[in-house]
Design a protein around this motif. Structure first.
Motif, PDB file in Angstrom:
ATOM      1  N   TYR A   1      42.603  43.739  30.253  1.00  0.00           N
ATOM      2  CA  TYR A   1      43.424  42.613  30.726  1.00  0.00           C
ATOM      3  C   TYR A   1      42.666  41.806  31.786  1.00  0.00           C
ATOM      4  CZ  TYR A   1      47.818  44.541  28.694  1.00  0.00           C
ATOM      5  OH  TYR A   1      48.812  44.994  27.854  1.00  0.00           O
ATOM      6  N   LEU A   2      42.042  42.524  32.721  1.00  0.00           N
ATOM      7  CA  LEU A   2      41.348  41.833  33.827  1.00  0.00           C
ATOM      8  C   LEU A   2      40.241  40.947  33.277  1.00  0.00           C
ATOM      9  CD1 LEU A   2      41.155  44.771  36.418  1.00  0.00           C
ATOM     10  CD2 LEU A   2      42.497  42.674  36.666  1.00  0.00           C
ATOM     11  N   GLU A   3      39.514  41.467  32.285  1.00  0.00           N
ATOM     12  CA  GLU A   3      38.402  40.697  31.730  1.00  0.00           C
ATOM     13  C   GLU A   3      38.890  39.503  30.913  1.00  0.00           C
ATOM     14  OE1 GLU A   3      35.644  43.002  29.381  1.00  0.00           O
ATOM     15  OE2 GLU A   3      34.706  41.167  28.598  1.00  0.00           O
ATOM     16  N   HIS A   4      39.933  39.727  30.108  1.00  0.00           N
ATOM     17  CA  HIS A   4      40.320  38.691  29.147  1.00  0.00           C
ATOM     18  C   HIS A   4      41.369  37.713  29.652  1.00  0.00           C
ATOM     19  CE1 HIS A   4      38.160  41.584  26.653  1.00  0.00           C
ATOM     20  NE2 HIS A   4      37.809  40.509  25.948  1.00  0.00           N
ATOM     21  N   LEU A   5      41.847  37.938  30.880  1.00  0.00           N
ATOM     22  CA  LEU A   5      42.796  36.971  31.456  1.00  0.00           C
ATOM     23  C   LEU A   5      42.191  36.278  32.684  1.00  0.00           C
ATOM     24  CD1 LEU A   5      46.071  39.147  31.254  1.00  0.00           C
ATOM     25  CD2 LEU A   5      45.331  37.361  29.652  1.00  0.00           C
ATOM     26  N   ALA A   6      40.956  36.659  33.018  1.00  0.00           N
ATOM     27  CA  ALA A   6      40.363  36.209  34.285  1.00  0.00           C
ATOM     28  C   ALA A   6      40.203  34.693  34.372  1.00  0.00           C
ATOM     29  CB  ALA A   6      39.013  36.885  34.488  1.00  0.00           C
ATOM     30  N   ASP A   7      39.985  34.037  33.228  1.00  0.00           N
ATOM     31  CA  ASP A   7      39.689  32.603  33.279  1.00  0.00           C
ATOM     32  C   ASP A   7      40.947  31.730  33.291  1.00  0.00           C
ATOM     33  OD1 ASP A   7      40.180  33.603  30.665  1.00  0.00           O
ATOM     34  OD2 ASP A   7      39.526  31.672  29.852  1.00  0.00           O
ATOM     35  N   LEU A   8      42.132  32.314  33.247  1.00  0.00           N
ATOM     36  CA  LEU A   8      43.354  31.502  33.170  1.00  0.00           C
ATOM     37  C   LEU A   8      43.778  31.043  34.571  1.00  0.00           C
ATOM     38  CD1 LEU A   8      45.363  33.597  30.544  1.00  0.00           C
ATOM     39  CD2 LEU A   8      44.205  31.402  30.179  1.00  0.00           C
ATOM     40  N   ASP A   9      43.732  29.715  34.794  1.00  0.00           N
ATOM     41  CA  ASP A   9      44.082  29.175  36.113  1.00  0.00           C
ATOM     42  C   ASP A   9      45.543  29.409  36.461  1.00  0.00           C
ATOM     43  OD1 ASP A   9      41.635  28.124  36.341  1.00  0.00           O
ATOM     44  OD2 ASP A   9      42.192  26.090  35.688  1.00  0.00           O
ATOM     45  N   GLN A  10      46.362  29.589  35.440  1.00  0.00           N
ATOM     46  CA  GLN A  10      47.805  29.697  35.672  1.00  0.00           C
ATOM     47  C   GLN A  10      48.204  31.074  36.226  1.00  0.00           C
ATOM     48  OE1 GLN A  10      46.451  28.996  32.635  1.00  0.00           O
ATOM     49  NE2 GLN A  10      46.655  26.766  32.750  1.00  0.00           N
ATOM     50  N   LEU A  11      47.264  32.009  36.266  1.00  0.00           N
ATOM     51  CA  LEU A  11      47.589  33.393  36.647  1.00  0.00           C
ATOM     52  C   LEU A  11      46.781  33.881  37.836  1.00  0.00           C
ATOM     53  CD1 LEU A  11      47.456  35.199  33.184  1.00  0.00           C
ATOM     54  CD2 LEU A  11      49.475  34.284  34.359  1.00  0.00           C
TER      55      LEU A  11
END
Ligand SMILES: Cc1ncc(COP(=O)(O)O)c(C=O)c1O
Length: 415
Positions: free
Chosen positions: A299-309
């Protein structure tokens, strides 16, 4: 439903044949309530944590354990216990069971745990006002560790006891671990002594084995004390204030009717059927922890680029009981509940940890609290949601969760 559209539940216990066999063994033994299995579970849990068996008590729930802990440490009517409002009902209700009052302390910005600086201010303020805090109850929310050493120093300065609500944190270790020493199996002798398991180094620590927790007995918990005296008091209060264990009454030499009631105790024992499940789960704790950590890493790797989170704190050893996301409300066009509904629509179950206690009618009305009294907790509540994270979650399901979160973020991104 095909596997790719099946609903992914928020939580699910990992139970297998070994747990089933353990339950059958107890059912066939003719002894269902608390006896040898519970005692062995206590011994094995104590040895896993590196604490004394005499100081460790299996209990019917973490709620029961927290109640017993405060009682044994001397919390009485009119006393005060400091706790953050960003927790489950259990943490504060046990204070009220004893006629004492919670003194709420806000959580730290960016995290989910009690703010050490605000705690210190509260201890100082209460002490100066002549109404000192009897105990503090740090909650390791989601398994993210509180800085226990710092909190213990603050408590010591004001003569307060420390009861860790470690309901979420097994088997995480105290912060300060050498890199890689997040759990016993991963720790090599070359690293020296591993730091203590969270919840075992304070006056008392309480673990939960509720159905969704990192190891489970369905309902159950474990209570660990620093001193033998406090453990002895809790042992008596755990079972009706009777000074003799039930197994001993029916299997010892003296007659079963020979016992004394020395206090109006509770009925907080862990039955053998559940303890037998706990013994198996304890043996699997390392394996579970590795799988939770692997899901968190994905999760940390694959959601890291989302500005909304904003992603959860992850630089310390933790149990990964929860994976709590924060929405950046300035960067999305909808509120948190709309995001939760969109994820459910995409087949992903989520939850919210927590609706803070100062918003709950009982505490709000009794203590005259408003949402802004604890602004960091209030803000966290409005933007947090927890993703599924448990050992049985398949790689495919983890990928689907990521895809769903990414797609919902894209849909509601503020231009
Ligand atoms: C932070 C916290 N403390 C205490 C408890 C109580 O645990 P139990 O259900 O074992 O009584 C829970 C349960 O979810 C919890 O989340």
């Amino acid at each position: 439903m095909s596997p790719s559209t099946e609903f992914i539940p928020f939580a699910r216990p990992s139970l297998g044949e070994a747990e089933e066999q353990a339950v059958l063994r107890v059912l066939r033994s003719g002894w269902l309530t608390t006896a040898r299995e519970a005692e062995q579970f206590e011994q094995e849990f104590a040895s896993y944590c590196g604490v004394s068996h005499n100081h460790t008590l299996a209990v019917s729930s973490a709620t029961a354990g927290l109640h017993l802990a405060l009682e044994a440490l001397g919390v009485r009517s009119g006393d005060r216990v400091a706790v953050s409002p960003y927790t489950f009902a259990a943490s504060a209700e046990v204070i009220r069971y004893l006629g004492a009052d919670p003194v709420f302390v806000d959580i730290e910005p960016g995290g989910f745990n009690i703010d050490p600086a605000k705690l210190l201010e509260t201890l100082e303020r209460q002490s100066e006002a002549g109404s000192p805090v009897h105990s503090i109850m740090p909650v390791h929310v989601g398994g993210y560790p509180c800085p226990v050493a710092e909190l213990r120093r603050a408590a010591e300065r004001y003569g307060a006891a420390v009861v860790e609500d470690a309901a979420h944190s097994f088997p995480a270790r105290e912060p300060g671990a050498a890199h890689g020493a997040t759990h016993g199996a991963a720790h090599s002798a070359a690293d020296g002594e591993p730091p203590a398991i969270l919840g075992t180094g304070s006056d008392a620590g309480v673990f939960s084995f509720y159905a969704t927790k990192t190891i489970t007995t369905g309902e159950g918990g474990m209570l660990v004390f620093k001193t033998e005296d406090a453990a002895a008091r809790a042992r008596v209060m755990r079972l009706h204030g009777i000074d003799r264990p039930v197994w001993d009454r029916y299997h010892g030499r003296a007659a079963p009717h020979e016992y004394e009631v020395v206090a109006p105790g509770y009925k907080y024992n862990l039955p053998d059927i559940l303890a037998a499940i706990g013994r198996v789960q304890l043996r699997r704790a390392e394996e579970f922890n590795r799988r939770r950590a692997a899901i968190a890493a994905y999760y940390l790797e694959h959601l890291a680029d989302l500005d909304q989170l904003q992603l959860p704190p992850h630089h310390l050893p933790q149990s990964w009981h929860l994976f709590i996301l924060r929405l950046d409300r300035a960067r999305v066009t909808v509120d948190r509940d709309t995001v939760i509904a969109a994820l459910a629509e995409a087949g992903v179950g989520t939850s919210v940890h927590y609706k803070p206690l100062h918003l709950m009618p009982y505490y709000r009305d009794r203590y005259g609290l408003s949402p802004e009294d604890f602004p960091v907790s209030w803000d966290a509540y409005q933007c947090c949601l927890s993703l599924p994270i448990y050992p049985q979650l398949s790689d495919a399901a983890v990928e689907r969760v990521v895809e769903a979160v990414r797609s919902v973020c894209r849909r509601y991104a503020r231009a």
